[in-house]
Scaffold this active site. Sequence first.
Site, PDB file in Angstrom:
ATOM      1  N   ASP A  53       5.161 144.257 -57.711  1.00 49.43           N
ATOM      2  CA  ASP A  53       5.914 143.464 -56.737  1.00 49.43           C
ATOM      3  C   ASP A  53       7.382 143.335 -57.146  1.00 49.43           C
ATOM      4  O   ASP A  53       8.278 143.366 -56.297  1.00 49.43           O
ATOM      5  CB  ASP A  53       5.294 142.066 -56.608  1.00 49.43           C
ATOM      6  CG  ASP A  53       4.011 142.093 -55.788  1.00 49.43           C
ATOM      7  OD1 ASP A  53       3.807 143.074 -55.045  1.00 49.43           O
ATOM      8  OD2 ASP A  53       3.212 141.144 -55.913  1.00 49.43           O
TER       9      ASP A  53
ATOM     10  N   ASP B 297       4.101 139.974 -61.664  1.00 50.71           N
ATOM     11  CA  ASP B 297       3.494 141.179 -61.091  1.00 50.71           C
ATOM     12  C   ASP B 297       4.531 142.304 -61.097  1.00 50.71           C
ATOM     13  O   ASP B 297       5.498 142.286 -60.333  1.00 50.71           O
ATOM     14  CB  ASP B 297       3.025 140.887 -59.653  1.00 50.71           C
ATOM     15  CG  ASP B 297       2.209 142.036 -59.094  1.00 50.71           C
ATOM     16  OD1 ASP B 297       2.721 143.183 -59.080  1.00 50.71           O
ATOM     17  OD2 ASP B 297       1.053 141.815 -58.699  1.00 50.71           O
TER      18      ASP B 297
ATOM     19  N   THR C  10     -12.503 140.465 -58.828  1.00 47.17           N
ATOM     20  CA  THR C  10     -13.231 140.929 -60.026  1.00 47.17           C
ATOM     21  C   THR C  10     -12.293 141.368 -61.140  1.00 47.17           C
ATOM     22  O   THR C  10     -12.708 141.507 -62.285  1.00 47.17           O
ATOM     23  CB  THR C  10     -14.121 142.136 -59.679  1.00 47.17           C
ATOM     24  OG1 THR C  10     -13.264 143.225 -59.275  1.00 47.17           O
ATOM     25  CG2 THR C  10     -15.075 141.821 -58.545  1.00 47.17           C
TER      26      THR C  10
ATOM     27  N   ARG D  14      -5.977 146.621 -58.802  1.00 44.94           N
ATOM     28  CA  ARG D  14      -6.918 145.660 -59.394  1.00 44.94           C
ATOM     29  C   ARG D  14      -7.486 144.787 -58.305  1.00 44.94           C
ATOM     30  O   ARG D  14      -6.744 144.125 -57.591  1.00 44.94           O
ATOM     31  CB  ARG D  14      -6.120 144.780 -60.373  1.00 44.94           C
ATOM     32  CG  ARG D  14      -6.636 144.828 -61.746  1.00 44.94           C
ATOM     33  CD  ARG D  14      -5.824 144.053 -62.729  1.00 44.94           C
ATOM     34  NE  ARG D  14      -5.139 142.844 -62.315  1.00 44.94           N
ATOM     35  CZ  ARG D  14      -4.843 141.869 -63.150  1.00 44.94           C
ATOM     36  NH1 ARG D  14      -5.215 141.940 -64.408  1.00 44.94           N
ATOM     37  NH2 ARG D  14      -4.177 140.825 -62.755  1.00 44.94           N
TER      38      ARG D  14
HETATM   39  C1  PRP Z   1      -1.058 146.168 -62.217  1.00 45.66           C
HETATM   40  C2  PRP Z   1      -0.431 146.978 -63.316  1.00 45.66           C
HETATM   41  C3  PRP Z   1      -1.596 147.717 -63.905  1.00 45.66           C
HETATM   42  C4  PRP Z   1      -2.708 146.713 -63.762  1.00 45.66           C
HETATM   43  C5  PRP Z   1      -2.946 146.067 -65.083  1.00 45.66           C
HETATM   44  O1  PRP Z   1      -1.298 146.944 -61.091  1.00 45.66           O
HETATM   45  O2  PRP Z   1       0.586 147.827 -62.869  1.00 45.66           O
HETATM   46  O3  PRP Z   1      -1.908 148.924 -63.252  1.00 45.66           O
HETATM   47  O4  PRP Z   1      -2.279 145.741 -62.806  1.00 45.66           O
HETATM   48  O5  PRP Z   1      -4.037 145.244 -65.034  1.00 45.66           O
HETATM   49  P1  PRP Z   1      -5.373 145.529 -65.841  1.00 45.66           P
HETATM   50  O6  PRP Z   1      -4.973 145.936 -67.233  1.00 45.66           O
HETATM   51  O7  PRP Z   1      -6.057 144.197 -65.797  1.00 45.66           O
HETATM   52  O8  PRP Z   1      -6.131 146.601 -65.123  1.00 45.66           O
HETATM   53  P2  PRP Z   1      -1.815 146.317 -59.721  1.00 45.66           P
HETATM   54  O9  PRP Z   1      -3.283 146.364 -59.646  1.00 45.66           O
HETATM   55  O10 PRP Z   1      -1.170 144.976 -59.533  1.00 45.66           O
HETATM   56  O11 PRP Z   1      -1.288 147.353 -58.652  1.00 45.66           O
HETATM   57  P3  PRP Z   1       0.216 147.717 -58.260  1.00 45.66           P
HETATM   58  O12 PRP Z   1       0.817 148.450 -59.438  1.00 45.66           O
HETATM   59  O13 PRP Z   1       0.022 148.595 -57.078  1.00 45.66           O
HETATM   60  O14 PRP Z   1       0.961 146.463 -57.948  1.00 45.66           O
HETATM   61  N1  URA Z   2      -0.527 143.181 -63.509  1.00 45.68           N
HETATM   62  C1  URA Z   2       0.763 142.770 -63.499  1.00 45.68           C
HETATM   63  O1  URA Z   2       1.595 143.344 -62.772  1.00 45.68           O
HETATM   64  N2  URA Z   2       1.097 141.737 -64.282  1.00 45.68           N
HETATM   65  C2  URA Z   2       0.218 141.106 -65.076  1.00 45.68           C
HETATM   66  O2  URA Z   2       0.615 140.165 -65.782  1.00 45.68           O
HETATM   67  C3  URA Z   2      -1.112 141.548 -65.060  1.00 45.68           C
HETATM   68  C4  URA Z   2      -1.473 142.583 -64.271  1.00 45.68           C
END
Ligand code: PRP
Ligand code: URA
Length: 207
Positions: A201, A198, A107, A103
């Site tokens: 993380d 997150d 944006t 993400r």
């Molecule tokens: C997180 C999560 C989803 C996304 C959800 O991933 O695991 O994939 O955000 O958000 P959305 O519904 O607003 O798209 P992130 O982008 O943090 O990547 P990561 O899993 O690599 O930490």
């Molecule tokens: N991605 C995450 O990992 N946590 C949230 O709460 C939203 C997006």
Amino acid sequence: MKIRIVDHPLIRHKLTMMRDAEAGSKDFRELLDEIAMLMTYEITRDFKLDEIEVTTPITTCTGYRLSANCITVVPILRAGLGMVNGVLKLIPNAKVGHIGLYRDPQTLRPVEYYCKLPPDMSAEAIVVDPMLATGGSSAAAISMLKKRGLKNIRLMCLVAAPEGVEVVNSEHPDVEIFTAALDDHLNSHGYIVPGLGDAGDRIFGTK
Ligand code: PRP
Ligand code: URA
């Protein structure tokens, strides 16, 4: 909103432990794995079975077997990886495809960086990602699968925000969403409230 909440007491108990900010990566990972396994039981409830004949020590009778190549599990990287083993424990023959999306912090729109799917995808796919926040990542991953011809897609998440459910419902009305919890709302940074922070993380210890 079209969503199935899988709120078995064991899942609610484990999810509460995951929400706790004091939970470390080891516990967080193990709990996510266990919840994914429990949710697999529910998400596969109407899966088709083939009838087979089985010979017991006493006689023969009709038995049942999941259709061969019945399912492809598709984690959205990274956090979706934390749910794959839970599904595979119950469906060890499942294929696994990977979709990499992150993400954009400004944006909040998903950015694609990886896609590797099995060439002969099974009829059913389960997209796994613990967090359904704005819905952008899940909706994009589902679109990528549809572009490759997949029709029967389900989404398994852990915590969903109403905003994300609405996005997936409206972009993909054919896709059923299964979640362990439907939370209250998104904050101004796009995080689910109360949520669990997150997920990536916390799984991988990167913050
Ligand atoms: C997180 C999560 C989803 C996304 C959800 O991933 O695991 O994939 O955000 O958000 P959305 O519904 O607003 O798209 P992130 O982008 O943090 O990547 P990561 O899993 O690599 O930490
Ligand atoms: N991605 C995450 O990992 N946590 C949230 O709460 C939203 C997006």
